[in-house]
Design an enzyme around this catalytic site. Structure first.
Site, PDB file in Angstrom:
ATOM      1  N   ASP A 130     -10.135  63.681 -26.521  1.00 41.87           N
ATOM      2  CA  ASP A 130      -9.511  64.690 -25.839  1.00 41.87           C
ATOM      3  C   ASP A 130      -8.161  64.671 -24.695  1.00 41.87           C
ATOM      4  O   ASP A 130      -8.349  63.431 -24.462  1.00 41.87           O
ATOM      5  CB  ASP A 130     -10.480  65.682 -24.875  1.00 41.87           C
ATOM      6  CG  ASP A 130     -11.469  66.639 -25.943  1.00 41.87           C
ATOM      7  OD1 ASP A 130     -11.395  66.630 -26.993  1.00 41.87           O
ATOM      8  OD2 ASP A 130     -12.552  66.807 -25.463  1.00 41.87           O
TER       9      ASP A 130
ATOM     10  N   ARG B 134     -19.307  64.615 -21.918  1.00 42.27           N
ATOM     11  CA  ARG B 134     -18.648  65.429 -20.465  1.00 42.27           C
ATOM     12  C   ARG B 134     -19.813  66.479 -20.085  1.00 42.27           C
ATOM     13  O   ARG B 134     -19.908  66.574 -18.879  1.00 42.27           O
ATOM     14  CB  ARG B 134     -17.283  65.875 -20.870  1.00 42.27           C
ATOM     15  CG  ARG B 134     -16.228  64.796 -21.179  1.00 42.27           C
ATOM     16  CD  ARG B 134     -14.907  65.261 -21.551  1.00 42.27           C
ATOM     17  NE  ARG B 134     -14.294  66.558 -20.653  1.00 42.27           N
ATOM     18  CZ  ARG B 134     -13.344  67.363 -21.029  1.00 42.27           C
ATOM     19  NH1 ARG B 134     -12.839  67.148 -22.428  1.00 42.27           N
ATOM     20  NH2 ARG B 134     -12.760  68.172 -20.238  1.00 42.27           N
TER      21      ARG B 134
ATOM     22  N   TYR C 218     -19.593  55.402 -24.857  1.00 45.62           N
ATOM     23  CA  TYR C 218     -18.738  56.014 -23.613  1.00 45.62           C
ATOM     24  C   TYR C 218     -19.068  55.669 -22.400  1.00 45.62           C
ATOM     25  O   TYR C 218     -20.343  55.276 -22.288  1.00 45.62           O
ATOM     26  CB  TYR C 218     -18.575  57.698 -23.951  1.00 45.62           C
ATOM     27  CG  TYR C 218     -17.949  58.047 -25.202  1.00 45.62           C
ATOM     28  CD1 TYR C 218     -16.595  58.375 -24.781  1.00 45.62           C
ATOM     29  CD2 TYR C 218     -18.540  58.178 -26.421  1.00 45.62           C
ATOM     30  CE1 TYR C 218     -15.964  59.130 -26.060  1.00 45.62           C
ATOM     31  CE2 TYR C 218     -17.939  58.656 -27.481  1.00 45.62           C
ATOM     32  CZ  TYR C 218     -16.451  59.044 -27.189  1.00 45.62           C
ATOM     33  OH  TYR C 218     -15.757  59.718 -28.461  1.00 45.62           O
TER      34      TYR C 218
ATOM     35  N   ARG D  99     -11.630  61.375 -32.086  1.00 46.29           N
ATOM     36  CA  ARG D  99     -10.595  62.209 -31.490  1.00 46.29           C
ATOM     37  C   ARG D  99     -10.883  62.412 -29.979  1.00 46.29           C
ATOM     38  O   ARG D  99     -11.380  63.706 -30.099  1.00 46.29           O
ATOM     39  CB  ARG D  99     -10.567  63.492 -32.425  1.00 46.29           C
ATOM     40  CG  ARG D  99     -10.472  63.280 -34.050  1.00 46.29           C
ATOM     41  CD  ARG D  99     -10.224  64.495 -34.860  1.00 46.29           C
ATOM     42  NE  ARG D  99     -10.137  64.488 -36.159  1.00 46.29           N
ATOM     43  CZ  ARG D  99     -11.236  64.921 -36.896  1.00 46.29           C
ATOM     44  NH1 ARG D  99     -12.363  65.137 -36.445  1.00 46.29           N
ATOM     45  NH2 ARG D  99     -11.032  64.634 -38.433  1.00 46.29           N
TER      46      ARG D  99
END
Length: 354
Positions: free
Chosen positions: A52, A197, A110, A50
């Protein structure tokens, strides 16, 4: 009824993330609408990750069930005709009805991109974070080494997470620079809310010279969100891929300052047995480690899990619940404990929230 797996790429700039919500358009919403119109039945996709608001993806995974007879491999081509230009389905294929994108072992990768130069490049503004001050990439690499492996990543998780366990495994964390672009590439078994992040924001603080590389170890030990760096802006983050592990790893091993263990899964597929050896573990982490690893073994197919605590033969209490499991001394193996089947299949039946 059949289940279809989609590989989805998207530019997240104009969307409020993946998951449907009330405050704006989302990737999930757009896919549901397009699939419903295409297949002439109500469709609701389930995504593996999911992402952002503002986060991009090159290889997110989603599934949905349908009774439509359209060939699975043709759905992506027909669906792309109905999708906006910033969303594309790269592949569609049929998978077993039991396959679930959030319940299979996979490696998630990522990338976080940082444009590090004196003047911003307008064409990159939506896909990289711009940093005017020079970053020391070598120090960022040194700091990243402290995060590789299995750790409690409480310090690198947003406070409003729904996760019950903060332990995650990072398989690799690389920092490189090509021209003016710094890329932080991280692969792991899974990530907490905003974890990548926050890692990026923390490594940038090291690159700026605010913290020395070794301070990252202190941040891990603190287990407090306040100890880590800021959450880097969303536009620099891209979900690269989710690679399913089609075969069980024969051995899962983890070692850090607080614990060291190995889970032998070589006999899981044929004999439905796994063997957990805990070489060391600090007392306050023992119960949590025992439950977490045993539960992973059960999810991977083990019906019986043998446990050997090498530090002490007295820490495992027979009959005491450890999450969904209780143990009793093994009659076949001296010094080992074995999961109690009646409890696991009865009172302990179920699985924790994903």
């Amino acid at each position: 009824m059949k289940r279809i797996k989609l590989i989805v790429a998207y530019d997240g700039t104009n969307y409020c993330g993946w998951q449907i919500q009330n405050n704006g358009r989302t990737i999930e919403e757009v896919l549901n609408e397009a699939l419903t119109a295409l297949l002439h039945e109500k469709v609701a996709v389930i995504g593996a990750s999911r992402t952002d608001s503002g986060v991009h993806a090159e290889g997110n995974v989603a599934v949905f069930d349908t009774e439509n007879r359209m060939p699975a491999d043709k759905i992506c081509f027909a669906l792309n005709q109905r999708l906006p230009e910033d969303i594309r389905v790269l592949k569609s294929e049929e998978v077993p009805l039991t396959w679930h994108p959030r319940k299979c072992n996979c490696v998630k990768t990522y990338e976080y991109r940082i444009l590090n130069r004196r003047i911003e490049v307008p064409t990159l503004r939506l896909y990289a974070y711009f940093c005017y001050y020079p970053l020391d990439v070598e120090k960022m690499k040194q700091a990243a080494e402290y995060l590789v492996g299995e750790h409690d990543f409480t310090s690198f998780c947003a406070p409003r997470t729904q996760a019950e366990d903060m332990v995650r495994t990072i398989y690799s964390l690389d920092v490189g620079k090509t021209g003016d672009m710094i890329t932080i590439r991280v692969s792991g078994s899974g990530f907490l809310y905003n974890m990548v992040r926050i890692i990026a924001g923390t490594l940038m603080k090291v690159g700026l010279g605010v913290w020395p590389p070794e301070h990252v170890e202190e941040i891990l030990d603190a287990r407090s969100r306040a100890a880590a760096g800021p959450t880097a802006v969303a536009r620099g983050l891209t979900l690269i891929s989710l690679e399913e592990e089609t075969e069980l790893r024969p051995v899962i091993a983890a070692e850090n300052k607080e614990w060291k263990y190995s889970l032998d899964q070589s006999g899981t597929a044929a004999e439905k047995q796994s063997f957990l050896t805990i070489e060391r573990c600090i007392p306050k982490e023992f119960d949590r480690l025992l439950f977490r690893v045993v539960h992973q073994a059960v999810r991977n197919g083990a019906e019986t899990v043998y446990v050997n605590d090498c530090e002490s033969g007295e820490r495992i209490e027979a009959g005491k619940p450890y999450g969904y499991y209780v143990f009793q001394p093994s009659e076949e193996r001296t010094g080992w404990y074995v999961t109690h089947d009646e409890y696991r299949r009865g009172a302990g039946k179920g699985s924790p929230k994903e």
